[in-house]
Design a protein around this motif. Structure first.
Motif, PDB file in Angstrom:
ATOM      1  N   VAL A   1       0.869  -1.188   0.000  1.00 16.09           N
ATOM      2  CA  VAL A   1       0.000   0.000   0.000  1.00 16.09           C
ATOM      3  C   VAL A   1       0.900   1.231   0.000  1.00 16.09           C
TER       4      VAL A   1
ATOM      5  N   ASP B   1       2.215   5.047   0.269  1.00 12.68           N
ATOM      6  CA  ASP B   1       1.887   6.079   1.249  1.00 12.68           C
ATOM      7  C   ASP B   1       0.845   7.020   0.690  1.00 12.68           C
TER       8      ASP B   1
ATOM      9  N   GLU C   1      -2.251   6.341  -0.031  1.00  9.64           N
ATOM     10  CA  GLU C   1      -3.309   5.670  -0.779  1.00  9.64           C
ATOM     11  C   GLU C   1      -4.060   4.713   0.143  1.00  9.64           C
ATOM     12  N   LYS C   2      -5.272   4.371  -0.306  1.00  8.26           N
ATOM     13  CA  LYS C   2      -6.089   3.422   0.448  1.00  8.26           C
ATOM     14  C   LYS C   2      -5.661   1.998   0.134  1.00  8.26           C
ATOM     15  N   ALA C   3      -5.927   1.150   1.097  1.00  7.76           N
ATOM     16  CA  ALA C   3      -5.598  -0.257   0.900  1.00  7.76           C
ATOM     17  C   ALA C   3      -6.518  -0.865  -0.137  1.00  7.76           C
TER      18      ALA C   3
ATOM     19  N   ALA D   1      -9.035  -3.466  -2.047  1.00 10.03           N
ATOM     20  CA  ALA D   1     -10.202  -4.174  -1.505  1.00 10.03           C
ATOM     21  C   ALA D   1      -9.873  -5.609  -1.129  1.00 10.03           C
TER      22      ALA D   1
ATOM     23  N   ALA E   1      -9.748  -5.439   5.994  1.00  5.57           N
ATOM     24  CA  ALA E   1      -9.625  -4.178   6.725  1.00  5.57           C
ATOM     25  C   ALA E   1      -8.928  -4.368   8.065  1.00  5.57           C
TER      26      ALA E   1
ATOM     27  N   ALA F   1      -5.293  -4.440   7.334  1.00  6.47           N
ATOM     28  CA  ALA F   1      -4.768  -3.155   6.870  1.00  6.47           C
ATOM     29  C   ALA F   1      -4.571  -2.168   8.011  1.00  6.47           C
ATOM     30  N   SER F   2      -5.303  -2.336   9.105  1.00  7.62           N
ATOM     31  CA  SER F   2      -5.198  -1.412  10.233  1.00  7.62           C
ATOM     32  C   SER F   2      -4.123  -1.821  11.249  1.00  7.62           C
TER      33      SER F   2
END
Length: 425
Positions: free
Chosen positions: A74, A76, A78-80, A82, A86, A89-90
């Motif tokens: 990912v 820097d 940008e969103k992870a 799909a 989630a 990703a957190s």
């Protein structure tokens, strides 16, 4: 033999198998733990470092993928994507063991973004099975196989010794069955090793012991019978001399000594004849009163007290009756009374009859502790100047042990001795 060699060997091998199995299982668990935590942690860290190193040289370097893990990058700001869950990703930077989701995750941040490496725990478990569980199982199988083989070999080796121990344990101490150890009767599995040599040695030793016992018994019996004939002649001749009225005082004293010596010898011969019999063949038993035997023996020892200021009396606290060989009690009591008369120069001698015992108490010289400890030893005499051969108390004890009438001695130097015959059976 509840604790025989086979059982001990079986317990030793079972204990060995258990301990080795526990050691192998613990080792396997440690290997699986190392694979699950240490190996995956270090492998994922190395994978992330290698990826960022190559990406710094090639911006288009592809993400690392393998059979056991997947990865996402990912950038820097940008969103992870799909496809990246989630909850993963957190996660912060570092290694994470998500047991509830059955996965391990490495989160690494480098130039241009964050790398997520997710390991499939199910595949990791299969890897652990291949590299840890399966070797452990094979190791345990090898341990069991080797232990079983060793146990069978050891059992085969100790079987002759165990057989020999069972045969010896079954022996009757009074008449051991040494025929079972004869060379021609040994079982084939004894072989030709140490067990056969030991069996032959025990058989030879048993034959020698039997020969010695038979020789001693025959000598005692034959010698006792042969001595009885001249002793009878001496006793009859002494009785005839006693009827003579022309004996001098010196001759009368000599005659009494001859009669006393012949009576003592007759008691010793009777005791030897009784002891020479087989242990399971007792002399003829009869029903008799203990007081009758006491009266007879007291009359016999009266001449020993002539000229001494010693009073000999009998106290009856009970009137016990026994069914046993009366001659045995006569020999035992006669010896005790003779000793009391011999070692008492003044005072009194008391014979007390009780319900379960008869005792002889004197006020003689007594015995020291050392003398009392050796009083029953054959041929032992504390005073070498006294007559006799030192066999009296030894014979008394052996007769008491043979017929269940133990003899107890209590003595104080200078105060006297108490000898007790207990009627245990």
């Amino acid at each position: 033999m509840p604790q025989g060699l086979p059982r001990k060997i079986r317990i030793a091998f079972l204990l060995q198998v258990v301990l080795v199995s526990l050691a192998v299982i613990v080792a396997g668990w440690l290997v699986s733990l190392v694979i699950r935590v240490g190996f995956i942690r270090s492998a994922s860290e190395a994978e992330a470092a290698d990826y960022f190193a190559r990406k710094s040289m090639d911006v288009g370097y592809s993400l690392p993928h393998g059979r056991n893990f997947k990865s996402w990058f990912v950038p820097d700001g940008e969103k992870a994507p799909a496809s990246l869950p989630a909850n993963i990703a957190s996660l912060p930077v570092g290694h994470h063991d998500l047991r509830e989701r059955d996965m391990q995750v490495r989160v690494a941040h480098g130039d241009g973004g964050t790398l997520f490496i997710v390991y499939d725990q199910e595949r990791i478990d299969r890897l652990m099975y291949a590299y840890a569980v399966l070797p452990v199982a094979l190791g345990l199988g090898a341990v069991f196989a080797v232990s079983l083989l060793s146990y069978r070999v050891s059992k085969r080796l100790v079987t002759p010794v165990n057989w020999l121990a069972r045969e010896v344990a079954a022996w009757d101490p009074r008449q051991p069955n040494i025929g079972a150890l004869a060379p021609h009767r040994l079982p084939p599995d004894i072989g030709s090793g140490e067990a056969r040599q030991l069996a032959k040695a025990l058989h030879t030793l048993g034959e020698r012991v039997e020969s010695f016992v038979a020789r001693e018994r025959n000598f005692t019996r034959d010698a006792s019978h042969e001595l009885r004939t001249p002793l009878t002649v001496i006793r009859v001749a002494a009785d005839l001399l006693e009827a003579e009225r022309e004996l001098s005082p010196r001759g009368e004293r000599s005659l009494r000594r001859i009669q006393r010596a012949s009576r003592d010898m007759e008691q010793v011969i009777d005791a030897f004849l009784i002891l020479a019999r087989e242990a399971d063949i007792e002399p003829q038993a009869e029903h008799f009163a203990v007081s009758d035997i006491v009266a007879e023996e007291v009359d016999k020892v009266q001449p020993l007290l002539e000229g001494k200021p010693v009073a000999l009396h009998v106290v009856k606290d009970a009137e016990p009756e026994l069914h046993a060989p009366s001659r045995v009690l006569s020999v035992m009591l006669g010896n005790l009374l003779s000793n009391a008369c011999q070692y008492t120069d003044k005072g009194d001698i008391e014979v007390r009859i009780q319900k379960d015992r008869v005792s002889v108490r004197d006020t003689g010289i007594g015995m020291s502790r050392e003398t009392l400890q050796r009083a029953f030893d054959p041929f032992y005499r504390a005073d070498q100047d006294t007559g006799g051969m030192g066999l009296g108390l030894s014979v008394v004890r052996r007769l008491g042990e043979r017929f269940g009438w133990p003899v107890v001695l209590e003595s104080v130097p200078g105060s006297g001795t108490l000898a007790t015959i207990q009627f245990v059976r």
